[in-house]
Write a protein that holds these residues in place. Structure first.
Motif, PDB file in Angstrom:
ATOM      1  N   GLN A  24      -9.465 -13.193  -3.437  1.00 33.79           N
ATOM      2  CA  GLN A  24      -8.189 -12.552  -3.748  1.00 33.79           C
ATOM      3  C   GLN A  24      -7.499 -13.160  -4.965  1.00 33.79           C
ATOM      4  OE1 GLN A  24      -7.322  -9.675  -2.005  1.00 33.79           O
ATOM      5  NE2 GLN A  24      -9.436 -10.129  -1.446  1.00 33.79           N
ATOM      6  N   GLN A  29      -1.820 -14.730  -7.728  1.00 34.96           N
ATOM      7  CA  GLN A  29      -1.104 -14.516  -6.461  1.00 34.96           C
ATOM      8  C   GLN A  29      -0.292 -15.764  -6.148  1.00 34.96           C
ATOM      9  OE1 GLN A  29      -1.258 -11.609  -4.848  1.00 34.96           O
ATOM     10  NE2 GLN A  29      -2.884 -10.822  -6.174  1.00 34.96           N
ATOM     11  N   SER A  33       2.146 -13.690  -1.114  1.00 36.76           N
ATOM     12  CA  SER A  33       1.410 -12.467  -1.475  1.00 36.76           C
ATOM     13  C   SER A  33      -0.058 -12.602  -1.046  1.00 36.76           C
ATOM     14  CB  SER A  33       1.518 -12.166  -2.969  1.00 36.76           C
ATOM     15  OG  SER A  33       0.826 -13.109  -3.757  1.00 36.76           O
ATOM     16  N   LEU A  34      -0.581 -13.797  -1.131  1.00 35.60           N
ATOM     17  CA  LEU A  34      -1.956 -14.067  -0.716  1.00 35.60           C
ATOM     18  C   LEU A  34      -2.108 -13.881   0.796  1.00 35.60           C
ATOM     19  CD1 LEU A  34      -4.681 -14.899  -1.803  1.00 35.60           C
ATOM     20  CD2 LEU A  34      -3.930 -17.271  -1.737  1.00 35.60           C
ATOM     21  N   GLN A  36      -0.311 -11.974   2.673  1.00 28.00           N
ATOM     22  CA  GLN A  36      -0.212 -10.535   2.935  1.00 28.00           C
ATOM     23  C   GLN A  36      -1.515  -9.806   2.605  1.00 28.00           C
ATOM     24  OE1 GLN A  36       3.444  -9.777   0.648  1.00 28.00           O
ATOM     25  NE2 GLN A  36       4.325  -8.982   2.544  1.00 28.00           N
ATOM     26  N   LEU A  37      -2.106 -10.129   1.455  1.00 26.43           N
ATOM     27  CA  LEU A  37      -3.375  -9.498   1.066  1.00 26.43           C
ATOM     28  C   LEU A  37      -4.456  -9.762   2.115  1.00 26.43           C
ATOM     29  CD1 LEU A  37      -3.693 -10.235  -2.757  1.00 26.43           C
ATOM     30  CD2 LEU A  37      -3.587  -7.984  -1.683  1.00 26.43           C
ATOM     31  N   LEU A  38      -4.522 -11.000   2.569  1.00 32.12           N
ATOM     32  CA  LEU A  38      -5.533 -11.362   3.564  1.00 32.12           C
ATOM     33  C   LEU A  38      -5.265 -10.650   4.888  1.00 32.12           C
ATOM     34  CD1 LEU A  38      -5.893 -15.139   2.708  1.00 32.12           C
ATOM     35  CD2 LEU A  38      -7.577 -13.347   2.276  1.00 32.12           C
ATOM     36  N   GLU A  40      -3.902  -7.807   5.317  1.00 30.18           N
ATOM     37  CA  GLU A  40      -4.276  -6.389   5.173  1.00 30.18           C
ATOM     38  C   GLU A  40      -5.748  -6.189   5.532  1.00 30.18           C
ATOM     39  OE1 GLU A  40      -3.230  -5.058   1.224  1.00 30.18           O
ATOM     40  OE2 GLU A  40      -1.101  -5.470   1.588  1.00 30.18           O
ATOM     41  N   SER A  41      -6.541  -7.246   5.383  1.00 31.54           N
ATOM     42  CA  SER A  41      -7.960  -7.198   5.747  1.00 31.54           C
ATOM     43  C   SER A  41      -8.200  -7.849   7.105  1.00 31.54           C
ATOM     44  CB  SER A  41      -8.801  -7.896   4.684  1.00 31.54           C
ATOM     45  OG  SER A  41      -8.685  -7.224   3.463  1.00 31.54           O
TER      46      SER A  41
END
Length: 115
Positions: A24, A29, A33-34, A36-38, A40-41
């Protein structure tokens, strides 16, 4: 869940979290934000795990960081270094190969259980 199982799950996740974080950071990031991105997966990571991991990756020169002070609240952004991109791509290749091999073994386990 037993203490042993918890310990083994933690050990199993450790390497996968490093790879997930690296994946990511091809774009800059900041910590939240990191996370949140993780998420999402469906990958959960505590801040108490994330920040030491980011510091370690920076010390290993895989990641660089910089402060953005343009907002009211300064944020530290992390991004892969050129070396980090190179290592990430090699790790990704290794992970895909290992996952395929392990998946084959585990599928074989299902066949044995049916006997």
């Amino acid at each position: 869940m037993s203490t042993l199982l918890n310990s083994l799950i933690t050990e199993l996740r450790r390497g996968t979290l490093t790879l997930a974080v690296l994946s990511q950071l091809r774009t800059p990031q900041y910590g939240y934000s990191l996370v949140q991105l993780l998420e999402e997966s469906s990958i959960t990571i505590d801040q108490s795990t994330l920040y030491p991991l980011l510091r370690r990756l920076e010390k290993q020169e895989l990641v660089t960081s910089s402060w953005d002070t343009s907002e009211s609240r300064p944020r530290k952004y992390y991004v892969l270094s050129d070396y980090g991109v190179e290592i990430f791509l090699q790790l990704k290749e290794e992970w895909l190969k290992n996952s395929k091999e392990l998946y084959g073994l585990l599928q074989g386990e299902d066949d044995h259980e049916a006997d």
